[in-house]
Write a protein that holds these residues in place. Sequence first.
Motif, PDB file in Angstrom:
ATOM      1  N   THR A 189       4.798  -4.115   1.383  1.00 30.57           N
ATOM      2  CA  THR A 189       5.182  -2.933   0.941  1.00 30.57           C
ATOM      3  C   THR A 189       5.543  -3.149  -1.141  1.00 30.57           C
ATOM      4  OG1 THR A 189       5.848  -2.609   2.720  1.00 30.57           O
ATOM      5  CG2 THR A 189       7.117  -1.444   1.188  1.00 30.57           C
ATOM      6  N   LYS A 190       5.928  -4.641  -1.143  1.00 27.88           N
ATOM      7  CA  LYS A 190       6.136  -4.732  -2.670  1.00 27.88           C
ATOM      8  C   LYS A 190       5.118  -4.787  -3.888  1.00 27.88           C
ATOM      9  CE  LYS A 190       9.736  -7.645  -2.063  1.00 27.88           C
ATOM     10  NZ  LYS A 190      10.714  -9.153  -2.179  1.00 27.88           N
ATOM     11  N   LEU A 191       3.726  -4.855  -2.951  1.00 27.12           N
ATOM     12  CA  LEU A 191       2.548  -5.548  -3.544  1.00 27.12           C
ATOM     13  C   LEU A 191       2.444  -4.126  -3.944  1.00 27.12           C
ATOM     14  CD1 LEU A 191       0.635  -7.918  -2.129  1.00 27.12           C
ATOM     15  CD2 LEU A 191       0.401  -7.747  -4.715  1.00 27.12           C
ATOM     16  N   CYS A 192       2.171  -2.495  -2.720  1.00 25.29           N
ATOM     17  CA  CYS A 192       1.669  -1.646  -2.718  1.00 25.29           C
ATOM     18  C   CYS A 192       2.714  -0.659  -4.301  1.00 25.29           C
ATOM     19  CB  CYS A 192       2.000  -0.674  -1.498  1.00 25.29           C
ATOM     20  SG  CYS A 192       1.136  -1.082   0.109  1.00 25.29           S
ATOM     21  N   GLN A 193       4.193  -1.596  -4.140  1.00 23.11           N
ATOM     22  CA  GLN A 193       5.002  -1.162  -5.420  1.00 23.11           C
ATOM     23  C   GLN A 193       4.423  -1.321  -6.627  1.00 23.11           C
ATOM     24  OE1 GLN A 193       8.808  -0.977  -4.019  1.00 23.11           O
ATOM     25  NE2 GLN A 193       9.683  -0.372  -5.898  1.00 23.11           N
ATOM     26  N   TYR A 194       4.169  -2.385  -6.683  1.00 16.84           N
ATOM     27  CA  TYR A 194       4.254  -3.268  -8.185  1.00 16.84           C
ATOM     28  C   TYR A 194       2.759  -3.638  -8.791  1.00 16.84           C
ATOM     29  CZ  TYR A 194       9.617  -4.561  -6.624  1.00 16.84           C
ATOM     30  OH  TYR A 194      10.159  -4.679  -6.079  1.00 16.84           O
ATOM     31  N   ASP A 195       2.212  -3.142  -7.596  1.00 14.49           N
ATOM     32  CA  ASP A 195       0.777  -4.006  -8.172  1.00 14.49           C
ATOM     33  C   ASP A 195      -0.572  -2.379  -8.308  1.00 14.49           C
ATOM     34  OD1 ASP A 195      -2.162  -4.297  -8.748  1.00 14.49           O
ATOM     35  OD2 ASP A 195      -2.497  -5.594  -6.774  1.00 14.49           O
ATOM     36  N   LYS A 200      -4.688   1.025  -3.157  1.00 18.18           N
ATOM     37  CA  LYS A 200      -4.924   1.351  -1.834  1.00 18.18           C
ATOM     38  C   LYS A 200      -5.578  -0.102  -0.934  1.00 18.18           C
ATOM     39  CE  LYS A 200      -7.121   5.714  -4.005  1.00 18.18           C
ATOM     40  NZ  LYS A 200      -8.354   6.193  -4.554  1.00 18.18           N
ATOM     41  N   TYR A 201      -6.276  -0.706  -1.347  1.00 21.15           N
ATOM     42  CA  TYR A 201      -6.187  -2.125  -0.863  1.00 21.15           C
ATOM     43  C   TYR A 201      -4.827  -2.801   0.234  1.00 21.15           C
ATOM     44  CZ  TYR A 201      -7.837  -6.500   0.565  1.00 21.15           C
ATOM     45  OH  TYR A 201      -7.913  -8.176   1.236  1.00 21.15           O
ATOM     46  N   ARG A 202      -4.583  -2.749  -0.558  1.00 19.73           N
ATOM     47  CA  ARG A 202      -3.323  -3.601  -0.189  1.00 19.73           C
ATOM     48  C   ARG A 202      -2.587  -2.190   1.108  1.00 19.73           C
ATOM     49  NH1 ARG A 202      -3.345  -8.101  -2.669  1.00 19.73           N
ATOM     50  NH2 ARG A 202      -2.771  -7.760  -4.938  1.00 19.73           N
ATOM     51  N   ALA A 203      -2.395  -1.314   0.970  1.00 20.21           N
ATOM     52  CA  ALA A 203      -2.280   0.352   2.526  1.00 20.21           C
ATOM     53  C   ALA A 203      -2.254  -0.486   3.529  1.00 20.21           C
ATOM     54  CB  ALA A 203      -2.130   1.141   1.330  1.00 20.21           C
ATOM     55  N   TYR A 204      -4.807  -0.930   2.931  1.00 21.29           N
ATOM     56  CA  TYR A 204      -5.500  -0.927   3.958  1.00 21.29           C
ATOM     57  C   TYR A 204      -5.047  -2.116   4.804  1.00 21.29           C
ATOM     58  CZ  TYR A 204      -9.637  -1.818   6.011  1.00 21.29           C
ATOM     59  OH  TYR A 204     -10.238  -2.856   6.683  1.00 21.29           O
TER      60      TYR A 204
END
Length: 208
Positions: A189-195, A200-204
């Motif tokens: 969740t943090k990576l989706c916000q900060y990266d 899209k990859y993190r959300a997947y």
Amino acid sequence: AEHSSDDNNNNNDNNDNDDDSEEYDLDKIASHEFEFTKQMFLEDEKNYHCWTYRQWLVQFCNKWDGEIEFTTFLLTRDFRNNSAWNHRFFCLRHLTQLSEKSRLTQMDFAFKYILRTPNNESAWNFVRGLCTVSKPSAASNKVWNHFYNKSTECIKKQPLAIYALAALVLYYESFPTLQNADEHATCLTKLCQYDPIRVKYRAYKANK
């Protein structure tokens, strides 16, 4: 005109001398080429062609001594030098077979730089390689736990360090437990916000 036997013998002697002149001093040539590549790196430390040649030279001449120290020298000049990190890993695999002791020592070396600049992707790739060179198991737990502890230390210093968060994701995925699943989801969740580049990859990954 006919040639005497003496003439033929002289010709054979000359041919023998020609053969002798074709002999090379491999150690001398190798020493020259290692120095040549060093000078090239002092001008351009990320010259990919020169790095490829250096790795071939090391293998062909079987001259590995001093290569780890050479990468240390270059990394003190630029610790983001991905080619130097790659060459270090390449040499360690040959010299130490990446034993547990070697991996722990090298991880400490890399984290010395990571804790100074947590978003140094090159150093993170190096330590990830030290872990993933062997599958997670009881035999490799010491290396993986050191990786986890150092990554956590980095997060405490800089909570938004995306490569540290990604390292924890790798750890949680490698050792899946109920508790780790929650931590895994939090990091993603943090990576989706900060990266945003990899959102899209993190959300997947988060929705798998």
